[in-house]
Structures are given as C-alpha cells and as structure tokens.
Motif scaffolding. Sequence first.
Motif, PDB file in Angstrom:
ATOM      1  N   ALA A  36       4.658  -4.607   1.596  1.00 53.33           N
ATOM      2  CA  ALA A  36       3.896  -4.738   2.837  1.00 53.33           C
ATOM      3  C   ALA A  36       4.564  -5.687   3.824  1.00 53.33           C
ATOM      4  O   ALA A  36       4.363  -5.581   5.027  1.00 53.33           O
ATOM      5  N   ASP A  37       5.346  -6.627   3.292  1.00 53.75           N
ATOM      6  CA  ASP A  37       5.917  -7.655   4.162  1.00 53.75           C
ATOM      7  C   ASP A  37       7.210  -7.171   4.808  1.00 53.75           C
ATOM      8  O   ASP A  37       8.290  -7.263   4.238  1.00 53.75           O
ATOM      9  N   ASP A  38       7.060  -6.670   6.006  1.00 47.87           N
ATOM     10  CA  ASP A  38       8.176  -6.063   6.735  1.00 47.87           C
ATOM     11  C   ASP A  38       9.394  -6.948   6.903  1.00 47.87           C
ATOM     12  O   ASP A  38      10.526  -6.539   6.669  1.00 47.87           O
TER      13      ASP A  38
ATOM     14  N   GLN B 231      13.247  -6.334   5.473  1.00 46.23           N
ATOM     15  CA  GLN B 231      14.382  -6.203   6.398  1.00 46.23           C
ATOM     16  C   GLN B 231      15.491  -7.184   6.013  1.00 46.23           C
ATOM     17  O   GLN B 231      16.665  -6.829   5.970  1.00 46.23           O
TER      18      GLN B 231
ATOM     19  N   ALA C 168       9.920   1.015   3.125  1.00 42.70           N
ATOM     20  CA  ALA C 168       8.603   1.632   3.315  1.00 42.70           C
ATOM     21  C   ALA C 168       7.527   0.609   3.070  1.00 42.70           C
ATOM     22  O   ALA C 168       7.637  -0.231   2.187  1.00 42.70           O
ATOM     23  N   ARG C 169       6.481   0.687   3.857  1.00 38.95           N
ATOM     24  CA  ARG C 169       5.371  -0.238   3.670  1.00 38.95           C
ATOM     25  C   ARG C 169       4.546   0.172   2.461  1.00 38.95           C
ATOM     26  O   ARG C 169       4.014  -0.670   1.759  1.00 38.95           O
ATOM     27  N   SER C 170       4.417   1.460   2.284  1.00 38.72           N
ATOM     28  CA  SER C 170       3.624   1.950   1.149  1.00 38.72           C
ATOM     29  C   SER C 170       4.024   3.391   0.878  1.00 38.72           C
ATOM     30  O   SER C 170       4.692   4.032   1.688  1.00 38.72           O
TER      31      SER C 170
ATOM     32  N   SER D 256       0.591 -13.291  -0.783  1.00 37.39           N
ATOM     33  CA  SER D 256      -0.330 -12.369  -0.127  1.00 37.39           C
ATOM     34  C   SER D 256      -0.938 -11.384  -1.122  1.00 37.39           C
ATOM     35  O   SER D 256      -0.246 -10.567  -1.719  1.00 37.39           O
TER      36      SER D 256
ATOM     37  N   TYR E 251      -2.792  -9.021  -0.326  1.00 42.13           N
ATOM     38  CA  TYR E 251      -2.672  -7.714   0.312  1.00 42.13           C
ATOM     39  C   TYR E 251      -1.385  -7.024  -0.113  1.00 42.13           C
ATOM     40  O   TYR E 251      -1.341  -5.822  -0.322  1.00 42.13           O
TER      41      TYR E 251
END
Lengths: 343, 180
Positions: B23-25, B29, B49-51, B74, B76
């Motif tokens: 989730a942590d862009d 990166q 990919a985020r998910s 996190s 999340y």
Amino acid sequence: MDETIAEFIRRTILKIPMSEMMTVLEAWNFLSESQLQTLNLRQRKDSLAQSVVLLCEEKCASLSDAALLDIVCEDLDLFDIEQFKSSFKKILQRALRNVTVSFRDAEENAVWIRIAWGTQYTKPNQYKPTYVVYYSHTPYAFTSSSRLKSNIPLLGQALTVASKHHQIVKMDLRSRYLDSLKAIVFKQYNQNFEIHNPTAPLQERSVGLDINTDSRIIHENAVEKDKVQRITQETFGDYPQPRLEFAQYKFWKAAMLTTTPQTPTQSLQFHNRFLETKFKSDLNGGILADREEPLRCLIKFSSPHLLEALKSLAPAGIADAPLSPLLTCIPSRGMNYFKIRDK
Amino acid sequence: MSVLRPLDKLPGLNTATVLLVGADDALLQQLADSMLKTDCASELRVHLARSLPLPSNVNRPRVDLLVFVINLHSKYSLQSVEKSLHHVDASFFLGKACFLATGAGRENLCSVHRNTVVRLAHTYRSPVLFCDLEVEGSRAAMAQRLARMLQISAGHVPGVSAMSLLSLLRSSESPSLEDL
C-alpha cells in the motif's frame, strides 16, 4: 429648504437605527446642541424624522448638508467600535473592580482586546491576560485560552452586550493559528489561487512518462491512484488547508452490557465506519460487566498540520479514500472537537 | 477470475520481472529504484501494485517473483496485503513469493507486531525478510538480495531453482517458528 432635500433627510433618518440616532446626529454636527436636546427619542421614528426635518428647515439645510448626513450614516461602523469598546470596558469594570482592559484597532475592522483579570480585592494579574479579537462586521470573536476559567462567562456576557447581540455560543473549534480559525469561520479557506500552469496537471497524470522514473518500472494501479487523487481533491480541494493541531472525538456508548461466563471478551464497536474499537475484559467482566453508566471513549488526533496530514493519508497508501466524513467535515462544519452519542 | 499465476506466460529472453505489492507507494518506488541500480546480469523489470487483482486489460510479462511489502507502521498496509493474497495462485508459494516487512527498527511507530508478519509468512510457507526501506543502506542491501532471488526465480542461475532456494531458506528458520 427644498422639498426634495427635506424628503431626502427624512428618508435618511428613517434608515438610522434608534440606538444610533443620537450618535449620528451629533457626529453630523449640523444641528445645534440645544436643537438636539429638543428631540424626543422615545417617540416613533416617523415623528422623530419629522421633528428633525423641521429643525433642519430652521437652519436651512442645503443639499451638501444632507449628503453629509448620508455619509455619516454610512460611516456608522466607526462609531460602533468606540461604543463597543466603552461598553465592554464598563461591563467588566462594574463586575470586577480590578481589571485592566486595553484595545488596539487592527485591519479588517478587527479590535484586539487585552484583559488582565483581578478580583474585588486583588489587583489584576498582568502575566495571565486573556486576548480577544473581535471582528465588528461579523458575529465572531476569537479568544485565547484563559487559565482563569471563572472569568469566561463574564467575558462572554461583556462581548454579547457590548456588541448588541442576544447570546454568545462557544464554538468547538480551537487552534493556535488565528489565520486558520478565521479562514474556517469566515469560509475563506476554499479559495483557489489561480496559477496558470497548464503543464502542472499533465505531470501529475502521466505517471509513466515522468523523466525521473525508469521505464523499467511500471505502475500497475495507475487508474486506482488517479481515482484516489481525484477523490482526495474533491474532498480537500487544491488549496492549502487551514492549520489545526488537534481533532478530538468523545464517544458515548449507552448500551448496557451483560457478561456471560462463556464469553470473557466483550467487544464494543464504535461507529464502524470511523474506528473499530474493541474492549476486552477478563472473565469476571471488569469494567464492562453489568455497566449502568455509558462507556466513554476519547480519541484525539494530533499533528503539526492536521488537515494536510489527513489529506495525504489516501495518496500515501495509509488509508482508504474517501476518508470518514467525521474527519473531512472539520473545516466545513467549523469544529474540531466532537461529542458523539452512539445509540 | 483474476488470479495471478506464475507459469501462464512464456518467459522473456534474459528478462526477470518482479511484482512488488504494497500500500505504501513511496516505499515501493524507492525499493524499485534501488533494485534497478543493482549490478545484475539479467534485465530487470519492476512492477508496482497497490493491491491485487491487477487490471486485466494490460499486456504484461510473466511475474517471476512476487514480493509483498508490509509496513509495520501501518495496519492498513497489512490489511491490504492480506486481501491481495486471495488473488494469488497457490503455486506462487513454491519459492516465487516472499514477504518483506519494513520499519521494525522504529518500534514506537509500529502498530503491527513483527510476529504477525512472521505468522502470515509461515501460513503461506514463504520466507519473510526484514529491513528498513527508509534507510538507504538497508534498502540497498535488501534490493541486492531481492535481485538475486529474482534471478533464481526466473531460472537464470544454473543449478538453483526457486524451490531449492526456498528449502535452503527454510532450514535456517529457528525451530520455535513451529510453535507460533
């Protein structure tokens, strides 16, 4: 005196509120003291207007005199401030013999007030003053937090009476930044600065074409990222957020709970959309067993810049977009301290 | 049914593709940049990919290694990975998937216990790696390790397969893991 001038003066007088009548006429400085003393302010406005017109005829008022009266009416607000100040000071001085009240006029019709509080028997404490900023064209005043809590009702009363309002309501909005409070209260926070930079939106959208990104890196969820950006922008806008340091939520759960021996854990879920909070207790129930008073829970968010932090949550991948409305409603509802009853 | 499968496409010549899911862009990166900076004989491709599931209308190469990045700061992040795991074919967990947990060093910020991730990795019979992606040195070292794992998973290292690497890694786990 011309008929038209008489009519003009009559209509101008009718526009003046009775409470300001004397102030305006005195400021106009056209009618003499003796003439003003003959006016009966207790009569109906039409009759008063007629009396004033008669007095003006005695002195042969010209068009420029009438125009001057008109200007004085427009300038009413200047006198409002002076009256406010003296009234405010009088109220405090009558209640507490020892109190220091100082004023400073600032831009945008703002009056800064400093109050050093004393009591009937002690001198004012100059080291713990309360500051108030009153915007005379608005029904809002901002006060610094006072350590001497007992004086707050008196302060409220003085503000209300001096500003000629009926009651004062304390808003649940607190911050260390006056400009941010003003922006929220006067609804000025959502003003976009028009910067004409047509290349800017392109850079945000073309994720793969950024010169800093290696072409060997591919973002799979570009569409989803765009959606998150869009939702965030719709909720928070493009403009800089007003600065707040805290948001506090007080929850009451009023339901009564009963413990059964087989289930040692009780789970309480406050506002499922907001925060899932679970309370576990031991076999005998602990604080949750057979509870009569409501369960209270306090949740406090703190940050050097709370709204900007909330705005960055979804794009940073720390939370889902859209955020809970309890968080996003802060500037639009003008509150950052909430009391919520969960039925 | 958009499930990610390891062997549904032909491999590219000397190309190895890793898919980082998290989730942590910003962290993904940075890790991607670090991986591409490593000295690697194979041509690396990094997909972020985020998910899962991934959008289906895209033409993409075969995924040789799947890395689930969990930020221990996190919850999340953990939930996002847990949801994504349902869209992965089971055969990925024969050496072509691993878990990466970041942020264990700053314990006061951790809202996910490291054992949670260890247990998750154990459930999926896959290795779990710990590092601090925000620290340059730790990230560079992890990037190199992942690049090496990627080469093996893609079959570019003669004599070592993804499965054999998996069993090599597993034997180094402490026996107390079975008690978890």
